[in-house]
Write a protein that holds these residues in place. Structure first.
Motif, PDB file in Angstrom:
ATOM      1  N   ALA A   1       7.864  10.932  19.211  1.00 37.84           N
ATOM      2  CA  ALA A   1       8.823  10.724  18.076  1.00 37.84           C
ATOM      3  C   ALA A   1       8.666   9.674  16.772  1.00 37.84           C
ATOM      4  CB  ALA A   1      10.524  10.135  19.398  1.00 37.84           C
ATOM      5  N   ARG A   2       7.772   8.197  16.960  1.00 38.02           N
ATOM      6  CA  ARG A   2       7.503   7.494  15.788  1.00 38.02           C
ATOM      7  C   ARG A   2       6.006   8.067  14.829  1.00 38.02           C
ATOM      8  NH1 ARG A   2       7.557   2.113  17.186  1.00 38.02           N
ATOM      9  NH2 ARG A   2       6.751   1.899  15.190  1.00 38.02           N
ATOM     10  N   TYR A   3       5.334   8.784  15.666  1.00 37.69           N
ATOM     11  CA  TYR A   3       4.153   9.135  15.321  1.00 37.69           C
ATOM     12  C   TYR A   3       4.823  10.922  14.832  1.00 37.69           C
ATOM     13  CZ  TYR A   3       3.353   4.641  14.025  1.00 37.69           C
ATOM     14  OH  TYR A   3       3.725   3.270  13.147  1.00 37.69           O
ATOM     15  N   PRO A   4       5.415  11.695  14.789  1.00 36.55           N
ATOM     16  CA  PRO A   4       5.292  12.907  15.066  1.00 36.55           C
ATOM     17  C   PRO A   4       4.040  13.770  14.447  1.00 36.55           C
ATOM     18  CG  PRO A   4       6.637  13.052  13.396  1.00 36.55           C
ATOM     19  CD  PRO A   4       6.276  11.131  13.593  1.00 36.55           C
ATOM     20  N   ALA A   5       3.667  15.138  15.218  1.00 33.69           N
ATOM     21  CA  ALA A   5       2.248  15.523  14.526  1.00 33.69           C
ATOM     22  C   ALA A   5       1.882  16.582  14.887  1.00 33.69           C
ATOM     23  CB  ALA A   5       0.736  14.597  14.634  1.00 33.69           C
ATOM     24  N   ASP A   6       0.980  17.216  14.599  1.00 30.20           N
ATOM     25  CA  ASP A   6       0.411  19.480  15.374  1.00 30.20           C
ATOM     26  C   ASP A   6      -0.375  18.453  16.747  1.00 30.20           C
ATOM     27  OD1 ASP A   6       2.265  20.049  13.703  1.00 30.20           O
ATOM     28  OD2 ASP A   6      -0.070  20.631  12.141  1.00 30.20           O
ATOM     29  N   HIS A   7      -1.300  17.578  16.249  1.00 31.37           N
ATOM     30  CA  HIS A   7      -1.951  17.470  17.334  1.00 31.37           C
ATOM     31  C   HIS A   7      -2.853  15.798  17.739  1.00 31.37           C
ATOM     32  CE1 HIS A   7      -5.118  18.892  19.848  1.00 31.37           C
ATOM     33  NE2 HIS A   7      -6.138  17.557  19.589  1.00 31.37           N
ATOM     34  N   TYR A   8      -2.757  15.354  18.661  1.00 29.49           N
ATOM     35  CA  TYR A   8      -3.389  13.810  18.617  1.00 29.49           C
ATOM     36  C   TYR A   8      -4.723  13.667  19.599  1.00 29.49           C
ATOM     37  CZ  TYR A   8       1.625  12.884  18.423  1.00 29.49           C
ATOM     38  OH  TYR A   8       3.241  13.496  17.856  1.00 29.49           O
ATOM     39  N   VAL A   9      -4.720  12.805  18.820  1.00 27.51           N
ATOM     40  CA  VAL A   9      -6.706  11.912  19.505  1.00 27.51           C
ATOM     41  C   VAL A   9      -6.570  11.192  20.336  1.00 27.51           C
ATOM     42  CG1 VAL A   9      -8.510  12.301  19.149  1.00 27.51           C
ATOM     43  CG2 VAL A   9      -7.642  13.677  17.518  1.00 27.51           C
ATOM     44  N   MET A  10      -6.806  10.899  21.916  1.00 27.23           N
ATOM     45  CA  MET A  10      -6.984   9.204  21.975  1.00 27.23           C
ATOM     46  C   MET A  10      -8.309   8.848  22.865  1.00 27.23           C
ATOM     47  SD  MET A  10      -4.566   7.398  23.341  1.00 27.23           S
ATOM     48  CE  MET A  10      -4.987   5.597  23.989  1.00 27.23           C
ATOM     49  N   VAL A  11      -8.454   7.686  22.001  1.00 23.83           N
ATOM     50  CA  VAL A  11      -9.540   6.681  21.845  1.00 23.83           C
ATOM     51  C   VAL A  11      -9.433   5.747  22.950  1.00 23.83           C
ATOM     52  CG1 VAL A  11     -11.384   5.821  20.573  1.00 23.83           C
ATOM     53  CG2 VAL A  11      -9.975   8.187  19.616  1.00 23.83           C
ATOM     54  N   ASP A  12     -10.445   5.445  24.111  1.00 20.36           N
ATOM     55  CA  ASP A  12     -10.135   4.824  24.860  1.00 20.36           C
ATOM     56  C   ASP A  12     -10.873   4.490  25.716  1.00 20.36           C
ATOM     57  OD1 ASP A  12      -8.397   3.052  27.050  1.00 20.36           O
ATOM     58  OD2 ASP A  12      -6.500   3.913  26.629  1.00 20.36           O
ATOM     59  N   ASP A  13     -11.233   3.479  25.997  1.00 17.98           N
ATOM     60  CA  ASP A  13     -12.527   3.644  27.627  1.00 17.98           C
ATOM     61  C   ASP A  13     -11.997   3.045  28.928  1.00 17.98           C
ATOM     62  OD1 ASP A  13     -12.197   0.018  28.329  1.00 17.98           O
ATOM     63  OD2 ASP A  13     -10.498   1.081  26.739  1.00 17.98           O
ATOM     64  N   LYS A  14     -10.595   3.380  29.285  1.00 16.62           N
ATOM     65  CA  LYS A  14     -10.187   3.357  30.393  1.00 16.62           C
ATOM     66  C   LYS A  14     -10.067   5.084  30.248  1.00 16.62           C
ATOM     67  CE  LYS A  14      -7.454  -0.620  30.137  1.00 16.62           C
ATOM     68  NZ  LYS A  14      -7.990  -0.755  28.726  1.00 16.62           N
ATOM     69  N   LEU A  15     -10.961   5.799  31.834  1.00 17.43           N
ATOM     70  CA  LEU A  15     -10.506   7.164  31.671  1.00 17.43           C
ATOM     71  C   LEU A  15      -9.346   7.284  32.501  1.00 17.43           C
ATOM     72  CD1 LEU A  15     -12.172   9.720  31.316  1.00 17.43           C
ATOM     73  CD2 LEU A  15     -13.295   9.285  33.201  1.00 17.43           C
ATOM     74  N   ARG A  16      -9.124   6.684  33.716  1.00 21.10           N
ATOM     75  CA  ARG A  16      -7.530   7.474  33.949  1.00 21.10           C
ATOM     76  C   ARG A  16      -6.778   7.180  33.290  1.00 21.10           C
ATOM     77  NH1 ARG A  16      -4.157   3.678  34.390  1.00 21.10           N
ATOM     78  NH2 ARG A  16      -4.777   0.820  34.232  1.00 21.10           N
ATOM     79  N   LEU A  17      -6.701   6.762  32.146  1.00 24.01           N
ATOM     80  CA  LEU A  17      -5.056   6.746  31.272  1.00 24.01           C
ATOM     81  C   LEU A  17      -5.314   8.030  30.054  1.00 24.01           C
ATOM     82  CD1 LEU A  17      -4.900   3.047  29.801  1.00 24.01           C
ATOM     83  CD2 LEU A  17      -3.974   4.182  31.708  1.00 24.01           C
ATOM     84  N   LEU A  18      -6.755   8.358  29.860  1.00 27.29           N
ATOM     85  CA  LEU A  18      -7.281   9.528  29.342  1.00 27.29           C
ATOM     86  C   LEU A  18      -7.201  10.895  30.362  1.00 27.29           C
ATOM     87  CD1 LEU A  18     -10.740   8.480  27.651  1.00 27.29           C
ATOM     88  CD2 LEU A  18      -7.987   9.256  26.427  1.00 27.29           C
ATOM     89  N   VAL A  19      -6.602  10.505  31.234  1.00 25.46           N
ATOM     90  CA  VAL A  19      -6.990  12.215  32.496  1.00 25.46           C
ATOM     91  C   VAL A  19      -5.520  12.247  32.361  1.00 25.46           C
ATOM     92  CG1 VAL A  19      -6.680  12.460  34.653  1.00 25.46           C
ATOM     93  CG2 VAL A  19      -8.483  11.366  33.993  1.00 25.46           C
ATOM     94  N   ALA A  20      -4.324  10.366  32.518  1.00 30.77           N
ATOM     95  CA  ALA A  20      -2.903  11.034  33.316  1.00 30.77           C
ATOM     96  C   ALA A  20      -2.448  11.552  31.739  1.00 30.77           C
ATOM     97  CB  ALA A  20      -2.021   9.885  32.830  1.00 30.77           C
ATOM     98  N   MET A  21      -2.372  10.801  30.272  1.00 32.08           N
ATOM     99  CA  MET A  21      -2.429  11.721  28.563  1.00 32.08           C
ATOM    100  C   MET A  21      -2.347  13.334  28.513  1.00 32.08           C
ATOM    101  SD  MET A  21      -3.257   8.622  26.277  1.00 32.08           S
ATOM    102  CE  MET A  21      -2.598   7.051  26.944  1.00 32.08           C
ATOM    103  N   LYS A  22      -3.593  13.493  29.308  1.00 34.93           N
ATOM    104  CA  LYS A  22      -4.100  14.418  28.836  1.00 34.93           C
ATOM    105  C   LYS A  22      -3.368  15.266  30.337  1.00 34.93           C
ATOM    106  CE  LYS A  22      -7.024  18.399  27.224  1.00 34.93           C
ATOM    107  NZ  LYS A  22      -7.773  18.012  26.480  1.00 34.93           N
TER     108      LYS A  22
END
Length: 228
Positions: free
Chosen positions: A151-172
Motif C-alpha cells: 500500500a505504501r509502495y505499489p509496484a508491478d514487481h518486488y525484489v527482496m534483498v536479505d541475508d536471512k533466507l527464512r524471511l525470503l522464503v516466507a515472503m515468496k
C-alpha cells in the motif's frame, strides 16, 4: 507496453551494513568497561528480549542492564556509545554504488525489522536514510506486513534483498511470482542458512551487496509471470 515498475526492498543488518562488526564492538566494550560476567549478563538480557519482541531492543537491554550497576562510574556512557556508534563506517563497500544502480531501475526502499528508536537512528548514523530519501519501513516482523508495504509502495514487481533466507522464503510464499528473492551471503545468518538453501533456493544468490550493480533488470524480473 511500458516497462514494469520495480520496488527493491532492502534489509539493513548484514545486508547494507556490517552489523556483526557492531555486535563484536559492543561485546568488547562491555568487557572492557564492566568485565566478562557483565557482558554475559547483557547477552542473556538480549536473548530474553529477542524472544519476547522478535528483534534486538538495545535501549531496552540497557535499561535492564543498569539495574545493580546504577553507581558504576561508566554505566551512563553506554547510552552515548550506542547512539553515537559510527554506523557510517560499517556500511559495506559498494553499498552506495549498488543503491544508485537500483535507483536507476526502480525504487529502493529499506524494509527492516527492529525497534522504533535505535533502528532508525542506525540508518541515520549510517547516512542511508538520506541516501534513500526517507523511504524506510521498520516493523516488528516485516514478513507479516507485506500488504501494508504494498500500500505504501505499489509496484508491478518486488525484489527482496536479505541475508536471512527464512524471511525470503516466507515472503515468496505470500507474494509468489510478484517477488524475486535475492539472498546475500553476508553475516552470521547467511552462514547458518544450512539445508534451507537447498530445499528453498532463492531466485538470485550474491556474495556481497555490491553485486547488485551487475544484475540487469530482466534478471530482477525473473519471478514475474511471462518473464524469460
Amino acid at each position: 507496453m511500458t516497462d514494469p515498475s520495480i520496488v527493491f526492498l532492502l534489509d539493513v543488518d548484514d545486508t547494507l551494513l556490517d552489523n556483526d562488526r557492531f555486535s563484536a564492538d559492543l561485546a568488547q566494550t562491555l568487557v572492557d568497561l564492566f568485565g566478562a560476567e557483565e557482558q554475559q549478563r547483557w547477552a542473556d538480557i538480549d536473548k530474553g528480549l529477542r524472544a519476547q519482541y522478535g528483534f534486538a531492543d538495545y535501549l531496552g537491554i540497557l535499561q535492564r542492564f543498569r539495574l545493580g550497576l546504577e553507581n558504576h562510574p561508566r554505566i551512563l556512557e553506554m547510552s552515548d556509545w550506542l547512539l553515537s556508534y559510527p554506523f557510517n563506517e560499517r556500511v559495506y563497500p559498494d553499498t552506495l554504488k549498488a543503491l544508485a544502480y537500483l535507483k536507476s531501475l526502480g525504487t529502493p526502499v529499506v524494509l527492516s525489522d527492529g525497534d522504533a528508536v535505535f533502528q532508525p537512528r542506525k540508518l541515520k548514523r549510517a547516512r542511508l536514510w538520506d541516501v534513500l530519501e526517507g523511504r524506510v519501513l521498520i516493523y516488528v516482523h516485516k514478513e507479516t506486513q507485506l500488504s501494508q508495504m504494498q500500500a505504501r509502495y505499489p509496484a508491478d514487481h518486488y525484489v527482496m534483498v536479505d541475508d536471512k533466507l527464512r524471511l525470503l522464503v516466507a515472503m515468496k510464499a505470500e507474494l509468489k511470482d510478484r517477488l524475486t528473492t535475492v539472498f546475500v551471503r553476508q553475516g552470521h545468518y547467511a552462514a547458518d542458512s544450512g539445508s534451507l538453501l537447498a530445499t528453498n533456493p532463492p531466485d538470485i544468490v550474491i556474495q556481497g551487496i555490491g553485486e547488485l550493480a551487475t544484475i540487469d533488470a530482466k534478471r530482477f524480473l525473473s519471478g514475474r509471470p511471462g518473464a524469460t
